[in-house]
Design a protein around this motif. Sequence first.
Motif, short mmCIF file in Angstrom:
data_model
loop_
_atom_site.label_atom_id
_atom_site.label_comp_id
_atom_site.label_asym_id
_atom_site.label_seq_id
_atom_site.Cartn_x
_atom_site.Cartn_y
_atom_site.Cartn_z
N GLY A 11 0.60 -1.40 0.09
CA GLY A 11 -0.18 0.01 0.03
C GLY A 11 1.07 1.39 -0.01
O GLY A 11 0.50 2.35 -0.89
N ILE A 12 2.06 1.16 0.92
CA ILE A 12 2.84 2.52 0.98
C ILE A 12 3.36 2.35 -0.59
O ILE A 12 3.46 3.78 -1.11
CB ILE A 12 3.96 2.22 1.94
CG1 ILE A 12 3.26 2.38 3.15
CG2 ILE A 12 5.15 3.29 1.75
CD1 ILE A 12 4.16 1.87 4.55
N ALA A 13 3.94 1.73 -0.95
CA ALA A 13 4.61 1.54 -2.38
C ALA A 13 3.61 1.97 -3.39
O ALA A 13 4.10 2.95 -4.26
CB ALA A 13 5.24 0.15 -2.84
N ALA A 14 2.52 1.38 -3.45
CA ALA A 14 1.62 2.12 -4.40
C ALA A 14 1.03 3.55 -4.50
O ALA A 14 1.13 4.20 -5.14
CB ALA A 14 0.26 1.32 -4.33
N SER A 15 1.15 4.08 -2.94
CA SER A 15 0.89 5.33 -2.82
C SER A 15 2.09 6.12 -3.35
O SER A 15 1.86 7.22 -3.80
CB SER A 15 0.59 5.55 -1.17
OG SER A 15 -0.51 5.16 -1.12
N VAL A 16 3.22 5.72 -3.10
CA VAL A 16 4.32 6.60 -3.55
C VAL A 16 4.45 6.65 -5.07
O VAL A 16 4.82 7.51 -5.54
CB VAL A 16 5.80 5.94 -2.87
CG1 VAL A 16 7.13 6.28 -3.63
CG2 VAL A 16 5.95 6.18 -1.54
N LEU A 17 4.09 5.37 -5.64
CA LEU A 17 4.03 5.45 -7.27
C LEU A 17 3.03 6.26 -7.62
O LEU A 17 3.23 6.97 -8.87
CB LEU A 17 4.07 4.02 -7.47
CG LEU A 17 5.08 2.85 -7.42
CD1 LEU A 17 4.70 1.57 -7.72
CD2 LEU A 17 6.24 3.33 -8.23
N TRP A 50 2.11 3.65 -13.61
CA TRP A 50 0.56 3.11 -13.54
C TRP A 50 0.49 1.70 -13.51
O TRP A 50 -0.44 1.34 -12.57
CB TRP A 50 -0.22 3.68 -14.73
CG TRP A 50 -1.66 3.38 -14.98
CD1 TRP A 50 -2.31 2.30 -15.23
CD2 TRP A 50 -2.66 4.11 -14.05
NE1 TRP A 50 -3.40 2.36 -15.04
CE2 TRP A 50 -4.06 3.50 -14.56
CE3 TRP A 50 -2.64 5.42 -13.56
CZ2 TRP A 50 -5.10 4.01 -14.07
CZ3 TRP A 50 -3.87 5.84 -13.10
CH2 TRP A 50 -4.93 5.22 -13.33
N VAL A 51 1.08 0.91 -14.32
CA VAL A 51 1.08 -0.38 -14.15
C VAL A 51 1.51 -0.82 -12.79
O VAL A 51 0.87 -1.91 -12.33
CB VAL A 51 1.86 -1.02 -15.53
CG1 VAL A 51 2.01 -2.43 -15.15
CG2 VAL A 51 1.40 -0.79 -16.81
N TRP A 52 2.69 -0.52 -12.28
CA TRP A 52 3.41 -0.76 -11.12
C TRP A 52 2.40 -0.77 -10.00
O TRP A 52 2.25 -1.47 -9.12
CB TRP A 52 4.67 -0.23 -10.79
CG TRP A 52 5.61 -1.35 -11.29
CD1 TRP A 52 6.49 -1.37 -12.59
CD2 TRP A 52 6.41 -2.27 -10.45
NE1 TRP A 52 7.51 -2.08 -12.55
CE2 TRP A 52 7.35 -3.06 -11.53
CE3 TRP A 52 6.14 -2.88 -9.27
CZ2 TRP A 52 8.11 -4.04 -10.97
CZ3 TRP A 52 6.86 -3.82 -9.02
CH2 TRP A 52 7.90 -4.60 -9.73
N MET A 53 1.70 0.52 -10.01
CA MET A 53 0.89 1.21 -8.93
C MET A 53 -0.40 0.27 -8.96
O MET A 53 -0.83 -0.07 -7.85
CB MET A 53 0.58 2.42 -9.28
CG MET A 53 -0.47 2.99 -8.27
SD MET A 53 -1.05 4.81 -8.61
CE MET A 53 -2.21 4.30 -10.16
N GLY A 54 -0.95 0.14 -10.12
CA GLY A 54 -2.13 -1.15 -10.10
C GLY A 54 -1.86 -2.42 -9.55
O GLY A 54 -2.67 -3.09 -9.00
N GLU A 60 -2.68 -4.97 -2.21
CA GLU A 60 -3.19 -4.29 -0.98
C GLU A 60 -4.59 -4.68 -0.74
O GLU A 60 -5.05 -4.86 0.21
CB GLU A 60 -3.05 -2.81 -1.21
CG GLU A 60 -3.62 -1.87 0.05
CD GLU A 60 -2.87 -2.16 1.45
OE1 GLU A 60 -3.60 -1.59 2.12
OE2 GLU A 60 -1.89 -2.79 1.51
N ALA A 61 -5.49 -4.57 -2.01
CA ALA A 61 -7.00 -5.21 -2.03
C ALA A 61 -6.95 -6.30 -1.34
O ALA A 61 -8.02 -6.55 -0.65
CB ALA A 61 -7.50 -4.94 -3.43
N SER A 129 6.25 -6.23 -12.55
CA SER A 129 5.02 -5.90 -11.68
C SER A 129 4.06 -6.81 -11.39
O SER A 129 3.73 -7.22 -10.35
CB SER A 129 4.38 -4.83 -12.21
OG SER A 129 3.75 -4.86 -13.56
N ALA A 130 3.69 -7.75 -12.68
CA ALA A 130 2.72 -8.71 -12.45
C ALA A 130 3.01 -9.89 -11.43
O ALA A 130 2.46 -10.46 -10.62
CB ALA A 130 2.27 -9.25 -13.96
N PHE A 131 4.71 -10.09 -11.71
CA PHE A 131 5.18 -10.95 -10.96
C PHE A 131 5.16 -10.78 -9.36
O PHE A 131 4.95 -11.40 -8.54
CB PHE A 131 6.81 -11.21 -11.33
CG PHE A 131 7.65 -12.35 -10.74
CD1 PHE A 131 7.20 -13.67 -10.65
CD2 PHE A 131 8.62 -11.98 -9.74
CE1 PHE A 131 8.21 -14.60 -10.06
CE2 PHE A 131 9.30 -12.65 -9.08
CZ PHE A 131 9.15 -14.09 -9.36
#
Length: 164
Positions: A11-17, A50-54, A60-61, A129-131
Amino acid sequence: MSAARKYSPEGIAASVLFILLFITVLIQIFGRTPLFAGPVWTEELARWLWVWMGFLAIGEAERTDSQLKMGFLADALPKAARRWLFIVIDLVYFGIMAHLVLIGWRTILRTAHNEAVTLPVPDAVLYASAFVAALLILYRIARRLMARFAPGADIHDSKAESAL
């Protein structure tokens, strides 16, 4: 079981991205005005962020048990049947995600020598990112399965599951 942690690494990484994506898009916007010439790499970087964040947000979900679900059939089952239904679903989900980890790894290996168009990194960085997301999801499913097999576990308590 302990209370759910408010923040997680994914979640933190997605927010930073997201913040980096926002900055990159601002550079793109201002680069299209007479103020300055925008760098060409911002479009590709925005897509990669965008891809990495998603993908990290999917992890996180999974951690917070925020995905969409229809539980009315499971809710109609007796507690023991519901417990085994969720165990079977998680085992199938684990198998699918394990296969996606394998596909992701093979894709990383296949694209390790493909150079990105404007960024000085191989395409494998994007496909990683998918991995990474699949590994995070596998970890969350494994933790949830361990909790489901714990003695006296309330299998339908999503708050207890999200504490993992």
